[in-house]
Design an enzyme around this catalytic site. Structure first.
Site, PDB file in Angstrom:
ATOM      1  N   SER A 179       0.820  -1.153   0.205  1.00  0.00           N
ATOM      2  CA  SER A 179      -0.048  -0.006  -0.001  1.00  0.00           C
ATOM      3  C   SER A 179       0.879   1.328  -0.059  1.00  0.00           C
ATOM      4  CB  SER A 179      -0.965  -0.011   1.243  1.00  0.00           C
ATOM      5  OG  SER A 179      -1.836   0.900   0.974  1.00  0.00           O
ATOM      6  N   ASP A 183      -8.683  -2.506  -6.829  1.00  0.00           N
ATOM      7  CA  ASP A 183      -8.189  -2.322  -5.585  1.00  0.00           C
ATOM      8  C   ASP A 183      -9.176  -1.899  -4.446  1.00  0.00           C
ATOM      9  OD1 ASP A 183      -5.343  -1.800  -4.113  1.00  0.00           O
ATOM     10  OD2 ASP A 183      -6.481  -0.278  -3.474  1.00  0.00           O
ATOM     11  N   HIS A 221      -6.764  -5.994  -1.247  1.00  0.00           N
ATOM     12  CA  HIS A 221      -5.583  -4.994  -1.051  1.00  0.00           C
ATOM     13  C   HIS A 221      -4.687  -5.447  -0.022  1.00  0.00           C
ATOM     14  CE1 HIS A 221      -4.279  -0.866  -0.794  1.00  0.00           C
ATOM     15  NE2 HIS A 221      -3.934  -1.010   0.383  1.00  0.00           N
TER      16      HIS A 221
END
Length: 416
Positions: A198, A294, A361
């Site tokens: 991330s 995502d 994610h």
């Protein structure tokens, strides 16, 4: 039962975020990451054989100004390699969103994302950090490091706000941690992989060539960005939620001076914080692991509550089976943008791709999505196998999934 409880907890964490946002009257908590930063399966339910790795702070970093938002020293977790992996290193940069104004940064410094005072003293190493060959076949016996994230600008800021006692020192933290790890034996690395999830995945792109430059030419060095391909996309109301937020991060935290000149010589600094404008110019071999839809971007960038005040997207957001044809097309258009963003990047044989058609994610950190009996696959290859094949040059990996809903192996996140 374990998986059900996990999903309940993930929903509860989202509810807490929403309540905090509404009570404080500002939307900027979009900068805080959702799952898995608040809850993940192994953090909530560590198994009997879990590998718990202690936190190490870098006291010498303070004298160099390499400090978290609140001025405390940065830290990392290191589990030593063994056997054939004793001189190989995986460095994993933690994610956790960003802070884009004084208010969100002041809030952040009271959490583990802005202060080492609040960091867990031990972390469970799973997925790409696991020490078990059955869970992490290619990297299990390497030196594995998780670098804690406490600056709020993907390890790229430089500056401070004296009035509010905020230190924007992400770039210095990066340098201090690398110096520390080199002194811990990384300078002798035969092979090294910089990874991140991330906001850490964005950081692995920003710092990839810097990482490579630490080592002699004889060291095999590559980079992995997991869920770091954040796009400068329109939300459902036609606004640019993520661009607006990134502009605050870049300006407040002095990020512009640490962005690649190959980009800033042609584009504005905010554009150069978006990976789509960076990846093609990274010289070091890189692997992009991303869900085509995502989940963080869907929830916080494409369909934030501010862009859907009447809840017209709510049912679709929480259950894709309730989406109408135009809503599905919106998701497919986002996927098309992602594929277009990596087109030039993918031309290079040294680079790798794994873009699956999931609403997920961060797929390298959790065991069930990294490598397991039912882990996500593209072309019958799990994430870990694909990354390993690419790193060790066993095969070229350009794995791009067919569009939703064709993939039945996804571990989709539950959105609220």
């Amino acid at each position: 039962m374990k998986w059900f409880l996990l999903r309940v907890l993930s929903l509860w964490s989202l509810a807490l975020i929403d309540m905090s946002r509404s009570e404080n009257g500002f939307e900027e908590l979009i900068a805080e990451e959702i799952y898995p930063s608040y809850f993940d399966e192994e953090a909530v339910f560590p198994g009997a054989n879990s590998l718990m790795v202690p936190l190490t702070l870098i006291p010498g970093a303070v004298s160099k100004g390499a400090v978290c938002l609140d001025g405390t020293p940065p830290g990392y977790h290191l589990h030593r390699g063994f056997g054939s992996g004793a001189n190989n290193w995986v460095i994993h940069l933690e994610g956790g969103g960003w802070c884009n104004n004084i208010r969100t940064c002041v809030f952040r410094k009271t959490t583990r994302r802005g202060s080492s005072k609040f960091m867990e003293k031990q972390l469970n190493f799973t997925g790409i950090l696991s020490n078990k060959p059955a869970e992490n076949p290619d990297f299990y016996n390497w030196n594995r490091v998780r670098v804690r994230y406490c600056d709020g600008a993907s390890f790229a800021g430089e500056g401070q706000d004296e009035v509010n006692q905020l230190y924007f020192r992400g770039q210095r933290i990066w340098s201090a941690v690398m110096e520390e790890l080199m002194s811990q034996g990384m300078q002798n690395a035969i092979q090294a992989l910089l990874s991140g999830c991330s906001a850490g995945g964005l950081a692995s792109i920003l710092h990839c060539d810097e990482f490579k430059a630490l080592f002699p030419e004889t060291t095999k060095v590559k980079c992995l960005s997991d869920a770091g391909l954040f796009l400068d996309s329109l939300n459902v109301a036609g606004g640019r939620t993520l661009r607006d937020m990134y502009a605050g991060v870049v300006t407040l935290q002095g990020v512009q001076k640490n962005l690649p000149s190959s980009c800033t010589s042609q584009k504005d600094p905010t554009s150069c914080f978006f990976p789509q404008n960076l990846v093609s110019n990274v010289k070091t071999p890189m692997f992009l692991l991303n869900a085509a839809y995502d989940a963080w971007q869907v929830d916080q960038s494409l369909i934030p509550s501010s862009a859907d005040p009447h809840g017209l997207w709510h049912d679709c957001k929480v259950d894709r089976l309730r989406c109408n044809s135009s809503q599905i097309k919106f998701f497919q258009d986002f996927r098309d943008q992602m594929l277009n963003a990596v087109k030039i990047f993918s031309w290079s044989n040294q680079n790798g791709l794994f873009i699956n058609s999931c609403f997920a994610h961060c797929q390298s950190e959790l065991q069930d999505t990294w490598y397991g009996n039912d882990s996500p696959r593209v072309g019958n290859k799990a994430v870990a196998v694909s990354v390993g094949d690419w790193f060790f040059d066993r095969s070229t990996v350009k794995a791009i999934d067919c569009p939703y809903p064709c993939d039945k192996t996804c571990h989709d996140m539950v959105l609220k």
